[in-house]
Write an enzyme that holds these catalytic residues in place. Structure first.
Site, PDB file in Angstrom:
ATOM      1  N   PHE A 112       0.814  -1.226   0.000  1.00 42.55           N
ATOM      2  CA  PHE A 112       0.000   0.000   0.000  1.00 42.55           C
ATOM      3  C   PHE A 112       0.840   1.266   0.000  1.00 42.55           C
ATOM      4  O   PHE A 112       0.356   2.339  -0.359  1.00 42.55           O
ATOM      5  CB  PHE A 112      -0.928   0.019   1.235  1.00 42.55           C
ATOM      6  CG  PHE A 112      -0.228   0.457   2.500  1.00 42.55           C
ATOM      7  CD1 PHE A 112      -0.068   1.811   2.796  1.00 42.55           C
ATOM      8  CD2 PHE A 112       0.314  -0.465   3.386  1.00 42.55           C
ATOM      9  CE1 PHE A 112       0.611   2.224   3.940  1.00 42.55           C
ATOM     10  CE2 PHE A 112       0.987  -0.068   4.531  1.00 42.55           C
ATOM     11  CZ  PHE A 112       1.135   1.276   4.801  1.00 42.55           C
ATOM     12  N   LYS A 171      -1.342  -7.416  -9.108  1.00 43.64           N
ATOM     13  CA  LYS A 171      -2.244  -7.509  -7.958  1.00 43.64           C
ATOM     14  C   LYS A 171      -1.839  -6.402  -7.000  1.00 43.64           C
ATOM     15  O   LYS A 171      -0.920  -6.553  -6.204  1.00 43.64           O
ATOM     16  CB  LYS A 171      -2.111  -8.887  -7.293  1.00 43.64           C
ATOM     17  CG  LYS A 171      -3.308  -9.351  -6.514  1.00 43.64           C
ATOM     18  CD  LYS A 171      -3.645  -8.662  -5.227  1.00 43.64           C
ATOM     19  CE  LYS A 171      -2.690  -8.707  -4.091  1.00 43.64           C
ATOM     20  NZ  LYS A 171      -3.080  -7.684  -3.062  1.00 43.64           N
ATOM     21  N   GLU A 218      -4.866  -4.247  -1.773  1.00 45.73           N
ATOM     22  CA  GLU A 218      -6.322  -4.050  -1.664  1.00 45.73           C
ATOM     23  C   GLU A 218      -6.635  -2.754  -0.919  1.00 45.73           C
ATOM     24  O   GLU A 218      -7.752  -2.258  -0.979  1.00 45.73           O
ATOM     25  CB  GLU A 218      -6.982  -5.255  -0.971  1.00 45.73           C
ATOM     26  CG  GLU A 218      -6.551  -5.542   0.468  1.00 45.73           C
ATOM     27  CD  GLU A 218      -5.249  -6.359   0.564  1.00 45.73           C
ATOM     28  OE1 GLU A 218      -4.391  -6.234  -0.333  1.00 45.73           O
ATOM     29  OE2 GLU A 218      -5.113  -7.097   1.562  1.00 45.73           O
ATOM     30  N   ARG A 219      -5.616  -2.201  -0.223  1.00 44.73           N
ATOM     31  CA  ARG A 219      -5.853  -0.956   0.525  1.00 44.73           C
ATOM     32  C   ARG A 219      -5.652   0.289  -0.329  1.00 44.73           C
ATOM     33  O   ARG A 219      -6.102   1.366   0.039  1.00 44.73           O
ATOM     34  CB  ARG A 219      -4.945  -0.941   1.759  1.00 44.73           C
ATOM     35  CG  ARG A 219      -5.345  -2.036   2.756  1.00 44.73           C
ATOM     36  CD  ARG A 219      -4.552  -1.971   4.023  1.00 44.73           C
ATOM     37  NE  ARG A 219      -3.253  -2.625   3.890  1.00 44.73           N
ATOM     38  CZ  ARG A 219      -2.367  -2.734   4.859  1.00 44.73           C
ATOM     39  NH1 ARG A 219      -2.636  -2.222   6.049  1.00 44.73           N
ATOM     40  NH2 ARG A 219      -1.220  -3.337   4.677  1.00 44.73           N
ATOM     41  N   SER A 251       5.520  -6.759   3.336  1.00 45.40           N
ATOM     42  CA  SER A 251       6.096  -6.959   4.665  1.00 45.40           C
ATOM     43  C   SER A 251       6.938  -8.242   4.708  1.00 45.40           C
ATOM     44  O   SER A 251       6.783  -9.135   3.860  1.00 45.40           O
ATOM     45  CB  SER A 251       4.976  -7.022   5.701  1.00 45.40           C
ATOM     46  OG  SER A 251       4.106  -8.080   5.383  1.00 45.40           O
ATOM     47  N   CYS A 295       9.716   1.873   3.231  1.00 50.68           N
ATOM     48  CA  CYS A 295      10.650   0.794   3.562  1.00 50.68           C
ATOM     49  C   CYS A 295      12.049   1.353   3.772  1.00 50.68           C
ATOM     50  O   CYS A 295      12.918   0.676   4.293  1.00 50.68           O
ATOM     51  CB  CYS A 295      10.664  -0.251   2.470  1.00 50.68           C
ATOM     52  SG  CYS A 295      11.330   0.378   0.936  1.00 50.68           S
ATOM     53  N   GLU A 334       9.771  -3.726  12.836  1.00 52.19           N
ATOM     54  CA  GLU A 334       9.382  -2.605  11.970  1.00 52.19           C
ATOM     55  C   GLU A 334       8.073  -2.029  12.520  1.00 52.19           C
ATOM     56  O   GLU A 334       7.106  -2.761  12.733  1.00 52.19           O
ATOM     57  CB  GLU A 334       9.173  -3.111  10.531  1.00 52.19           C
ATOM     58  CG  GLU A 334       8.825  -1.989   9.561  1.00 52.19           C
ATOM     59  CD  GLU A 334       8.647  -2.492   8.118  1.00 52.19           C
ATOM     60  OE1 GLU A 334       7.957  -3.504   7.919  1.00 52.19           O
ATOM     61  OE2 GLU A 334       9.182  -1.842   7.201  1.00 52.19           O
TER      62      GLU A 334
HETATM   63  P1  NAD Z   1       1.738  -6.510   3.159  1.00 46.48           P
HETATM   64  O1  NAD Z   1       2.765  -7.575   3.283  1.00 46.48           O
HETATM   65  O2  NAD Z   1       0.634  -6.474   4.144  1.00 46.48           O
HETATM   66  O3  NAD Z   1       1.033  -6.595   1.710  1.00 46.48           O
HETATM   67  C1  NAD Z   1       1.793  -6.654   0.528  1.00 46.48           C
HETATM   68  C2  NAD Z   1       1.025  -7.470  -0.491  1.00 46.48           C
HETATM   69  O4  NAD Z   1       0.900  -8.808  -0.020  1.00 46.48           O
HETATM   70  C3  NAD Z   1      -0.391  -6.944  -0.716  1.00 46.48           C
HETATM   71  O5  NAD Z   1      -0.672  -6.962  -2.089  1.00 46.48           O
HETATM   72  C4  NAD Z   1      -1.263  -7.904   0.065  1.00 46.48           C
HETATM   73  O6  NAD Z   1      -2.524  -8.101  -0.505  1.00 46.48           O
HETATM   74  C5  NAD Z   1      -0.466  -9.199   0.038  1.00 46.48           C
HETATM   75  N1  NAD Z   1      -0.653 -10.002   1.250  1.00 46.48           N
HETATM   76  C6  NAD Z   1      -0.794  -9.541   2.529  1.00 46.48           C
HETATM   77  N2  NAD Z   1      -0.932 -10.572   3.384  1.00 46.48           N
HETATM   78  C7  NAD Z   1      -0.858 -11.688   2.652  1.00 46.48           C
HETATM   79  C8  NAD Z   1      -0.921 -13.085   2.971  1.00 46.48           C
HETATM   80  N3  NAD Z   1      -1.085 -13.503   4.210  1.00 46.48           N
HETATM   81  N4  NAD Z   1      -0.803 -13.990   1.968  1.00 46.48           N
HETATM   82  C9  NAD Z   1      -0.621 -13.575   0.687  1.00 46.48           C
HETATM   83  N5  NAD Z   1      -0.569 -12.270   0.325  1.00 46.48           N
HETATM   84  C10 NAD Z   1      -0.675 -11.341   1.289  1.00 46.48           C
HETATM   85  O7  NAD Z   1       2.532  -5.121   3.111  1.00 46.48           O
HETATM   86  P2  NAD Z   1       1.924  -3.643   3.185  1.00 46.48           P
HETATM   87  O8  NAD Z   1       1.493  -3.383   4.589  1.00 46.48           O
HETATM   88  O9  NAD Z   1       0.982  -3.424   2.090  1.00 46.48           O
HETATM   89  O10 NAD Z   1       3.225  -2.785   2.841  1.00 46.48           O
HETATM   90  C11 NAD Z   1       4.148  -2.353   3.789  1.00 46.48           C
HETATM   91  C12 NAD Z   1       5.326  -3.290   3.907  1.00 46.48           C
HETATM   92  O11 NAD Z   1       5.995  -3.381   2.667  1.00 46.48           O
HETATM   93  C13 NAD Z   1       6.360  -2.797   4.903  1.00 46.48           C
HETATM   94  O12 NAD Z   1       6.832  -3.893   5.635  1.00 46.48           O
HETATM   95  C14 NAD Z   1       7.446  -2.210   4.025  1.00 46.48           C
HETATM   96  O13 NAD Z   1       8.731  -2.172   4.610  1.00 46.48           O
HETATM   97  C15 NAD Z   1       7.395  -3.145   2.863  1.00 46.48           C
HETATM   98  N6  NAD Z   1       7.977  -2.535   1.680  1.00 46.48           N
HETATM   99  C16 NAD Z   1       9.216  -2.939   1.294  1.00 46.48           C
HETATM  100  C17 NAD Z   1       9.844  -2.346   0.215  1.00 46.48           C
HETATM  101  C18 NAD Z   1      11.215  -2.779  -0.191  1.00 46.48           C
HETATM  102  O14 NAD Z   1      11.670  -2.348  -1.240  1.00 46.48           O
HETATM  103  N7  NAD Z   1      11.915  -3.600   0.556  1.00 46.48           N
HETATM  104  C19 NAD Z   1       9.197  -1.320  -0.485  1.00 46.48           C
HETATM  105  C20 NAD Z   1       7.915  -0.926  -0.073  1.00 46.48           C
HETATM  106  C21 NAD Z   1       7.324  -1.553   1.022  1.00 46.48           C
END
Ligand code: NAD
Length: 479
Positions: free
Chosen positions: A147, A171, A174-175, A224, A279, A379
């Site tokens: 998101f 994909k 969703e947020r 994450s 991130c 984090e």
């Molecule tokens: P998230 O992990 O909750 O969601 C990321 C994606 O995974 C979404 O599309 C979501 O629908 C999907 N997802 C979530 N839970 C899932 C599950 N149990 N099974 C399968 N798919 C699932 O992350 P977020 O809260 O949207 O984003 C923030 C996180 O992303 C932070 O931890 C941040 O550090 C990280 N991030 C990392 C980078 C990088 O380059 N390393 C860049 C941007 C964000």
């Protein structure tokens, strides 16, 4: 209610489940995301698979031309796209504007595909024998995004993937589903043929649908840490190539010889910009004792000057976090930090705002944090900064290296000798010297280490090209 984009058409998802999308600054519903099914994923993959047959044969300079069109359209919509990011994500207009710029740069990089895709050859590898390496696209790529960067992160993926001849199923989070829709609409306007770029809204069912699908050989993921690890391991078990960029806990080290005015400015922006939901956010400041008291006092004052509210007002400098549930979680983590002995020197929990029902947390600062505390280990992803005090640079590097994450780090100093020690010994993939957020531009790989990345080839740069292409070697002799 939103729909999916499959084979050049907006189609209703085969689900009755929807997730509400509020504007984080007001709490008002702005959309409903369909939680699509594996059947929707299959429809999109089949469309992408069919389109791949002809798209991979489109001459590379012609594919690049679509990207040039796309870049022009995005530039023309810079303000509109930034406003949309602010509306669904909450970040301030300035942060959103910068994000759009970063996304456009990815498209510009991808438009270099004719040069980037070139192979290599050696005419006389043995007597009368020559060898050549040729690059080909891998097929249908699945992209799963978070998101916090609704434009930049999808742009790390699909422009380069399609420029190199792949087709794509996105994909988005969703947020934050709206900006992704706009990106797809504009790609269509740029002339990108149907089936090349598809969008399936949803959550874990869509992710699993992509991971399990036999016609998807490659997955790009950003999100994450636990989900990144899951996506990497599951994707690998299905024989896919996976790049999974994960969470972070970034340390900024401040030495006594640093320019303190610039350092305060840099840390304020690094820690509280995008409400700490980056991130590459500065999560921990590691300060040498001599300057720690002054640094903390000045950081508090600098945080006092932030103007919290709805980022659609362009004077606002601190927006909300993404959801009420996230705000509640962060407040719980702050409570725990207090009980573990961290000293809360600026408490953002009660900072008033005019913005109504948004999910606001004022800039918060914990001093005297230690590695034994959860606030240092995990984090937090909010405008919450931890300060750890150390005796010198060597101790600061040792402390930073204890973190399980290794995404970004910054050193504030005026000493070249210190920079050298830092660069050589720190176990982090993206470093900055006197730079608030050292995120590399699209021409270089986004190089997180340790639990901040799962895979071999990072997003962007030459790594991105290698990830989205497979190589053929041709060794030939002519009689
Ligand atoms: P998230 O992990 O909750 O969601 C990321 C994606 O995974 C979404 O599309 C979501 O629908 C999907 N997802 C979530 N839970 C899932 C599950 N149990 N099974 C399968 N798919 C699932 O992350 P977020 O809260 O949207 O984003 C923030 C996180 O992303 C932070 O931890 C941040 O550090 C990280 N991030 C990392 C980078 C990088 O380059 N390393 C860049 C941007 C964000």
């Amino acid at each position: 209610m939103l729909t999916n984009y499959i084979n050049g058409e907006w189609v209703k998802a085969k689900t009755s489940e929807y997730e509400s999308v509020p504007n984080p600054a007001t709490g008002e519903e702005i959309a409903r995301t369909p939680l699509s099914t594996k059947e929707d994923v299959d429809d999109a993959v089949q469309a992408a698979k069919a389109a791949f047959k002809s798209w991979k044969k489109v001459p590379v300079p012609k594919r690049a031309r679509y990207l040039f069109n796309y870049q022009q359209l995005l530039i023309g919509k810079h303000d509109e796209l930034a406003e949309l990011i602010t509306k669904e994500n909450g970040k301030t207009f300035d942060d959103a504007y910068g994000e759009v710029q970063r996304g456009i740069e990815c498209v510009e990089f991808a438009a270099g595909a004719p040069t980037l895709m070139m192979g290599e050859s050696l005419p006389e590898i043995a007597t009368g024998i020559e060898s050549g390496m040729y690059r080909y696209p891998v097929g249908v790529v699945g992209g799963i995004t978070p998101f916090n960067f609704p434009m930049m992160v999808p742009c790390w993926m699909f422009p380069l993937a399609i420029a190199t001849g792949n087709t794509f199923v996105l994909k988005p989070s969703e947020r934050t589903p709206l900006l992704a829709e706009r990106l797809v609409e504009l790609a269509t306007e740029a002339g990108i043929p149907k089936g090349v770029l598809n969008l399936v809204h949803g959550a874990h069912d869509v992710v699993n649908g992509l991971l399990e699908h036999e016609d998807v050989p490659a997955i790009s993921f950003v999100g994450s840490q636990p989900v990144a690890e899951y996506v990497y391991k599951t994707g690998a078990s299905y024989g896919k190539r996976v790049q999974a960029l994960a969470g972070a806990k970034n340390h900024s080290i401040v030495l006594a010889d640093a320019d303190l005015d610039k350092t305060i400015e840099g840390i304020t922006s690094g820690a509280f910009g995008s409400a700490g939901q980056r991130c590459m956010a500065t999560a921990v400041v590691v300060a040498v004792e001599e300057i720690a008291d002054e640094l903390v006092e000045r950081l508090k004052k600098s945080a006092d000057e932030l103007l919290m509210g709805d980022g659609s007002d362009r004077s606002i400098t601190l927006g909300p976090v993404i959801r009420q549930s996230h705000l509640d979680k962060v407040k719980g983590q702050m409570e725990e930090a207090i009980s573990e002995g961290a000293k809360l020197v600026r408490d953002g929990r009660d900072v008033p705002t005019e913005a109504g029902n948004g999910y606001f947390l004022g800039a918060s600062i914990f001093d005297h944090v230690t590695p034994e505390m959860k606030i240092w280990q995990e984090e937090i992803f909010a405008p919450v900064l931890s300060i750890v005090r150390v005796k010198d640079l060597t101790e600061a590097i040792e402390l930073t290296n204890k973190s399980k994450f290794g995404n970004g780090s910054v050193l504030y100093t005026n000493s070249g000798k210190a920079v050298r020690e830092y660069r050589e010994d720190i176990e982090v993939g993206m470093l900055g010297v006197n730079v608030n957020v050292p995120a590399p531009m699209a021409f270089f790989p986004f190089s997180g280490w340790k639990d901040s990345f799962y895979g071999d080839l990072h997003a962007n740069g030459k790594d991105g090209i290698n990830f989205y292409t497979k190589r053929k070697m041709l060794t030939q002799r002519w009689h």
